[in-house]
Design a protein around this motif. Structure first.
Motif, PDB file in Angstrom:
ATOM      1  N   HIS B 129      44.127 145.198 -86.965  1.00 42.41           N
ATOM      2  CA  HIS B 129      45.581 145.267 -87.162  1.00 42.41           C
ATOM      3  C   HIS B 129      46.044 146.699 -87.450  1.00 42.41           C
ATOM      4  CE1 HIS B 129      47.126 141.161 -86.883  1.00 42.41           C
ATOM      5  NE2 HIS B 129      45.925 140.769 -87.292  1.00 42.41           N
ATOM      6  N   ARG B 133      49.002 148.284 -85.212  1.00 46.66           N
ATOM      7  CA  ARG B 133      50.268 148.712 -85.825  1.00 46.66           C
ATOM      8  C   ARG B 133      50.474 150.218 -85.712  1.00 46.66           C
ATOM      9  NH1 ARG B 133      52.236 144.661 -89.451  1.00 46.66           N
ATOM     10  NH2 ARG B 133      51.734 142.746 -88.307  1.00 46.66           N
ATOM     11  N   ALA B 134      49.371 150.960 -85.818  1.00 45.07           N
ATOM     12  CA  ALA B 134      49.526 152.422 -85.880  1.00 45.07           C
ATOM     13  C   ALA B 134      49.870 153.035 -84.529  1.00 45.07           C
ATOM     14  CB  ALA B 134      48.242 153.064 -86.420  1.00 45.07           C
ATOM     15  N   ARG B 161      57.005 147.009 -92.221  1.00 48.91           N
ATOM     16  CA  ARG B 161      56.093 146.265 -91.349  1.00 48.91           C
ATOM     17  C   ARG B 161      54.703 146.877 -91.271  1.00 48.91           C
ATOM     18  NH1 ARG B 161      56.375 141.180 -89.848  1.00 48.91           N
ATOM     19  NH2 ARG B 161      55.393 141.597 -87.845  1.00 48.91           N
ATOM     20  N   ILE B 162      54.612 148.189 -91.341  1.00 51.89           N
ATOM     21  CA  ILE B 162      53.288 148.774 -91.082  1.00 51.89           C
ATOM     22  C   ILE B 162      52.552 149.235 -92.330  1.00 51.89           C
ATOM     23  CG2 ILE B 162      54.082 149.541 -88.787  1.00 51.89           C
ATOM     24  CD1 ILE B 162      53.615 152.449 -89.948  1.00 51.89           C
ATOM     25  N   ILE B 166      48.299 148.810 -92.908  1.00 52.76           N
ATOM     26  CA  ILE B 166      47.584 150.082 -92.733  1.00 52.76           C
ATOM     27  C   ILE B 166      46.996 150.548 -94.066  1.00 52.76           C
ATOM     28  CG2 ILE B 166      47.775 152.514 -92.033  1.00 52.76           C
ATOM     29  CD1 ILE B 166      49.743 151.651 -89.868  1.00 52.76           C
ATOM     30  N   TRP B 174      47.257 155.811 -93.681  1.00 51.03           N
ATOM     31  CA  TRP B 174      48.575 155.663 -94.279  1.00 51.03           C
ATOM     32  C   TRP B 174      49.000 156.954 -94.979  1.00 51.03           C
ATOM     33  CZ3 TRP B 174      52.851 153.806 -93.343  1.00 51.03           C
ATOM     34  CH2 TRP B 174      53.900 153.916 -94.280  1.00 51.03           C
TER      35      TRP B 174
END
Lengths: 193, 193
Positions: B129, B133-134, B161-162, B166, B174
């Protein structure tokens, strides 16, 4: 971290490297990034039919990186004859540059995967070549020979280029393709020799 | 063998499922097949920064199949709010159909990978994930916020959301993104909340 980001953004360019095959039902040409994804899953699906015992995740890893050199050199159709040595040298220079964006400890394993694929001397590399060679043939068999017709590729040339690696790595797939290719010849889906 | 061929030709349709992000420097939108390829390599490159011990080849395998349900449902932007339960049910029906093209012994492991990704309960799924996402964030940071601007996505919505997935799977990433996202907000690369 910045070097990893720079690397993955450099990879984005493979989405703009076009091949000779069109995705089924689409007007545009296929690119080498989506092709790499598809053959990774073809290899994973075909693994039970591999001639030799293989580590399928190693095959997948090789297939994900095998076309990255095309970011600098562009794609060359597998049926092109001559000039392969120069193209492979140019691709090696390209992957050396691109994997060199990463720290050495991460770039070196990617370069080793690329070289293993090119060397075609391990069971995994041989099986990776099966997936890479078979996929455009499968797409052509599903599209009435789109890239064979557009590029004047004959049945003989296809068989000459793909039969030896596919027979070596996955004889069951060759058994399937041989008959389908003969039918395609009957239907006039190839160019003239 | 025919079922494997039918499966891999069905996969071809993912090349026609478009996302909201454009590849850098290209006019067209990115498709989910090439996106899957890119995030597999992002995950492989980021693996040394994973928060938990992971089997990276398992992460790669999950990422290669995670979007296949979109063949029937299309892509939904991660910032879309509401309706996720229905979409996930539709995607499950889709992958059940698509992996069902394969013999059970081959389709079941693919379905298990897809479900593991969706469940996000293993270290490998959490890390998968992170990559998923990244990647669009990294592309937006390189394109002046192309898909954020086109779709009116605010800085707050992106972070909401991310950040949690992360941070959980790759805190070092992050740490990098937080500052870059703040700079992007200064530059006006987001839509209004």
């Amino acid at each position: 971290m910045q070097r990893i980001i720079d690397f993955v953004l450099e990879l984005d360019k493979l989405k703009g490297v076009t091949r000779k095959t069109r995705p089924l039902g689409l007007e545009r040409y296929e690119n080498s990034a989506e092709h790499s994804w598809q053959i990774a899953l073809l290899a994973a699906s075909l693994a039970p039919y591999a001639e030799e015992s293989i580590d399928v995740s190693h095959v997948v890893a090789m297939l994900l990186v095998h076309d990255i050199g095309e970011i600098d050199t562009g794609d060359t159709m597998v049926y092109t004859e001559g000039g392969w040595e120069e193209r492979k040298a140019a691709e090696l220079a390209a992957v050396t540059r691109i994997f060199g964006i990463l720290p050495e400890s991460q770039g070196a394993p990617f370069l080793a995967l690329w070289q293993e694929f090119e060397g075609a001397e391990t069971a995994e590399a041989r099986f990776a070549h099966v997936a890479d060679r078979a996929m455009p043939v499968l797409l052509n068999l599903a599209s009435g020979g789109q890239s064979w017709r557009e590029n004047g590729i004959s049945h003989e040339r296809v068989v000459r280029r793909i039969a030896p690696p596919i027979k070596a790595g996955c004889p069951a797939l060759w058994g399937y393709l041989e008959g389908r290719l003969a039918e395609a010849r009957e239907k006039g889906w190839f160019g003239a020799e």
